[in-house]
Design an enzyme around this catalytic site. Structure first.
Site, PDB file in Angstrom:
ATOM      1  N   TYR A  60       0.818  -1.215   0.000  1.00 53.13           N
ATOM      2  CA  TYR A  60       0.000   0.000   0.000  1.00 53.13           C
ATOM      3  C   TYR A  60       0.857   1.273   0.000  1.00 53.13           C
ATOM      4  O   TYR A  60       0.623   2.171  -0.804  1.00 53.13           O
ATOM      5  CB  TYR A  60      -0.990  -0.015   1.164  1.00 53.13           C
ATOM      6  CG  TYR A  60      -2.326  -0.643   0.778  1.00 53.13           C
ATOM      7  CD1 TYR A  60      -2.377  -1.920   0.209  1.00 53.13           C
ATOM      8  CD2 TYR A  60      -3.525   0.033   0.957  1.00 53.13           C
ATOM      9  CE1 TYR A  60      -3.577  -2.505  -0.148  1.00 53.13           C
ATOM     10  CE2 TYR A  60      -4.734  -0.544   0.599  1.00 53.13           C
ATOM     11  CZ  TYR A  60      -4.754  -1.811   0.045  1.00 53.13           C
ATOM     12  OH  TYR A  60      -5.946  -2.376  -0.330  1.00 53.13           O
ATOM     13  N   GLU A  66       1.183   6.522  -6.950  1.00 52.57           N
ATOM     14  CA  GLU A  66       0.096   7.463  -7.236  1.00 52.57           C
ATOM     15  C   GLU A  66       0.469   8.920  -6.984  1.00 52.57           C
ATOM     16  O   GLU A  66       0.281   9.791  -7.846  1.00 52.57           O
ATOM     17  CB  GLU A  66      -1.134   7.100  -6.390  1.00 52.57           C
ATOM     18  CG  GLU A  66      -1.744   5.748  -6.724  1.00 52.57           C
ATOM     19  CD  GLU A  66      -2.863   5.392  -5.755  1.00 52.57           C
ATOM     20  OE1 GLU A  66      -3.808   6.198  -5.647  1.00 52.57           O
ATOM     21  OE2 GLU A  66      -2.782   4.332  -5.102  1.00 52.57           O
TER      22      GLU A  66
END
Length: 219
Positions: free
Chosen positions: A143, A151
Site C-alpha cells: 500500500y 500514485e
C-alpha cells in the site's frame, strides 16, 4: 447467504483475481522482455482500467449489505484509484511511460491477485491459512509502495501537463478553481485520507489473524 448469492460473489471475485493475474503477468513479462519499466501502461493499462471500473460493484455490495465491508472504505479506495487512473493517467499520454505507473500497477496487481483470490476461496470454504496471512500482511508494504512512489509521485509529475492542457477546463469553468488546483489539494490531503484506510486494514489484520491464531490454539 443464499446459494445464488454465494455463486455470484465467487464468480465476481474469481474473475477479478483472474483479470489482475493477467495484468501482473503482462507487466512483468514486458519488464523482463524490455528490461524497462516504461511499457507498463501499454501492456496492461486498458485491462486495469476495466477491472478498476468494474470494482465499483464492491461499493454496491457494501451498500446493499451482501458483504460486511460497508460503503465508506470501498468508496474511498475506488474513488481514489479511479480518479488517478481514468482522469489522469488515461488522459495524459505524457505520464503513461513514467516509472510511477509501473510501481503503481505492480503494487495494485499483486495486492488484488491475493485479495480477490482470498475472497473467492473464502466463499468456497477452502482458503488456506497462508493466503489469509498474505492477504492481511503484504498490504503493509504494497500500500505505501503504490501510494508514495506510485500514485502521489505521478500526480505531482502530471501537474505541469494538467496546467498546460487546461485539463477539464470546460467542466471547471463554472467554479472558482481549476482542475490543477483540485489535484494540488488532493495531493495535500491524500496522505491523510490514505492513512484512515491503512489503519483500517491494520484493524482488519488484528481481527482476522487473531481469529486464525485462536483456531490453531484450539486445534
Amino acid at each position: 447467504m443464499s446459494h445464488l448469492l454465494k455463486l455470484y460473489l465467487f464468480a465476481y471475485n474469481s474473475l477479478q483475481a483472474f483479470g489482475w493475474t493477467i495484468s501482473l503477468v503482462r507487466i512483468l513479462s514486458c519488464f523482463i522482455a524490455t528490461k524497462s519499466v516504461i511499457g507498463a501502461y501499454a501492456s496492461a493499462g486498458d485491462l486495469i482500467c476495466l477491472l478498476q471500473t468494474c470494482a465499483f460493484l464492491e461499493v454496491v455490495h457494501g451498500a446493499i449489505g451482501i458483504v460486511p465491508s460497508g460503503v465508506l472504505f470501498p468508496l474511498m479506495q475506488w474513488g481514489g484509484r479511479t480518479h488517478f487512473l481514468l482522469a489522469i493517467v488515461r488522459r495524459i499520454h505524457e505520464v503513461q511511460e513514467l516509472s510511477a505507473v509501473f510501481i503503481t500497477f505492480f503494487a495494485w496487481s499483486l495486492t488484488e491477485v491475493i485479495r480477490y483470490s482470498h475472497y473467492a476461496l473464502n466463499i468456497s470454504g477452502g482458503c488456506p491459512s497462508w493466503l489469509t496471512y498474505l492477504r492481511y500482511t503484504l498490504f503493509i508494504v504494497l500500500y505505501p509502495m503504490g501510494l508514495a512512489p506510485g500514485e502521489m509521485w505521478l500526480m505531482y509529475q502530471a501537474l505541469p501537463y494538467i496546467k498546460e492542457k487546461n485539463l477539464y477546463g470546460d467542466f471547471f469553468a463554472s467554479v472558482p478553481f481549476s482542475y490543477y488546483n483540485f489535484v494540488t489539494v488532493v495531493l495535500l490531503i491524500y496522505p491523510f485520507l490514505w492513512l484512515n484506510l491503512y489503519l483500517h486494514l491494520f484493524k482488519q489484520r488484528r481481527s482476522k489473524l487473531g481469529k486464525q491464531h485462536h483456531k490453531k490454539k484450539k486445534i
